[in-house]
Design an enzyme around this catalytic site. Structure first.
Site, PDB file in Angstrom:
ATOM      1  N   HIS A  43     -17.637 -66.996  37.096  1.00  0.00           N
ATOM      2  CA  HIS A  43     -18.017 -67.786  38.273  1.00  0.00           C
ATOM      3  C   HIS A  43     -18.901 -68.932  37.815  1.00  0.00           C
ATOM      4  O   HIS A  43     -19.411 -68.908  36.690  1.00  0.00           O
ATOM      5  CB  HIS A  43     -18.822 -66.911  39.248  1.00  0.00           C
ATOM      6  CG  HIS A  43     -20.121 -66.492  38.636  1.00  0.00           C
ATOM      7  ND1 HIS A  43     -20.220 -65.382  37.827  1.00  0.00           N
ATOM      8  CD2 HIS A  43     -21.351 -67.069  38.642  1.00  0.00           C
ATOM      9  CE1 HIS A  43     -21.459 -65.290  37.377  1.00  0.00           C
ATOM     10  NE2 HIS A  43     -22.172 -66.302  37.845  1.00  0.00           N
ATOM     11  N   HIS A 125     -22.408 -74.353  34.884  1.00  0.00           N
ATOM     12  CA  HIS A 125     -21.723 -73.699  33.766  1.00  0.00           C
ATOM     13  C   HIS A 125     -21.136 -72.354  34.191  1.00  0.00           C
ATOM     14  O   HIS A 125     -21.593 -71.750  35.161  1.00  0.00           O
ATOM     15  CB  HIS A 125     -22.687 -73.495  32.593  1.00  0.00           C
ATOM     16  CG  HIS A 125     -23.775 -72.500  32.887  1.00  0.00           C
ATOM     17  ND1 HIS A 125     -24.880 -72.828  33.643  1.00  0.00           N
ATOM     18  CD2 HIS A 125     -23.917 -71.193  32.555  1.00  0.00           C
ATOM     19  CE1 HIS A 125     -25.663 -71.759  33.741  1.00  0.00           C
ATOM     20  NE2 HIS A 125     -25.098 -70.750  33.099  1.00  0.00           N
TER      21      HIS A 125
END
Ligand code: 2AM
Length: 184
Positions: A43, A125
């Protein structure tokens, strides 16, 4: 008193992108490089909330539902390693403005609700490897996944049977201020 949950807002990856990233990771990083994050756990975090009571969760969800942000396209075309946090990550060279605005809004709402927010700037990220404490070779540029982002999710982080599992528990659609949230 209701129990608290460990929560964060994040963007989910489409299943085909998730599969391609996991294959690419297996091809480019040897097992000793670090501990791979489970495919279903991949995720992109927008705002980390920490341990949140049921009341605070409701308040944060209500605020999230009032966010009216346009959709955007996410290009995953960057990778790097943070030795201090022992993380190997996938990211984007040019974060779309919509992504930064969405994260800023969620982080500001979280801070106003008393969820500690790191003073570090937001660096979007996707953590691919944990316990990556030794420098590893980052694959040459050229990898690239792109997908439209039209929703964001509230995730619960739970630890059971020796594993951490991240589960989306509520979703909101981008680009439509009149929408309601979807309970997952
Ligand atoms: P990371 O992948 O870089 O560790 C769930 O833990 C998600 O929230 C992860 O994506 C994690 O980022 C992120 N996160 C941000 N701040 C965190 C914190 N203080 N503690 C745990 N996770 C945090």
């Amino acid at each position: 008193m209701s129990e608290s949950k460990r929560l964060f807002f994040a963007i989910e990856l489409p299943a085909p992108v998730q599969r391609q990233i996991v294959r690419w990771r297996a091809e480019h990083f040897p097992p000793e490089a670090g501990r791979p994050v489970a495919a279903a756990n991949l995720h992109l975090t927008l705002a980390f909330l920490g341990d949140v009571s049921a009341d605070k969760q409701r308040a944060l969800a209500a605020m999230a539902g009032r966010i009216a942000q346009p959709e955007f396209t996410l290009h995953l075309d960057d990778a790097g390693q943070w030795l201090r946090s022992r993380v190997l990550w996938l990211g984007t060279r040019q974060p779309p403005r919509g992504l930064l605005q969405l994260a800023n809004m969620l982080r500001a709402q979280a801070a106003r609700s008393g969820c500690y927010q790191s003073p570090q700037p937001f660096h979007p990220h996707i953590t691919l490897l944990r316990d990556a404490g030794h420098a590893v070779a980052i694959p040459a540029p050229g990898f690239h996944w792109a997908f439209p982002v039209n929703e964001f999710s509230l995730y619960e982080s739970a630890f059971a049977r020796g594993r951490t599992r991240y589960t989306p528990i509520q979703r909101w659609t981008l680009g439509n201020p009149e929408r309601n949230s979807d309970e997952v």
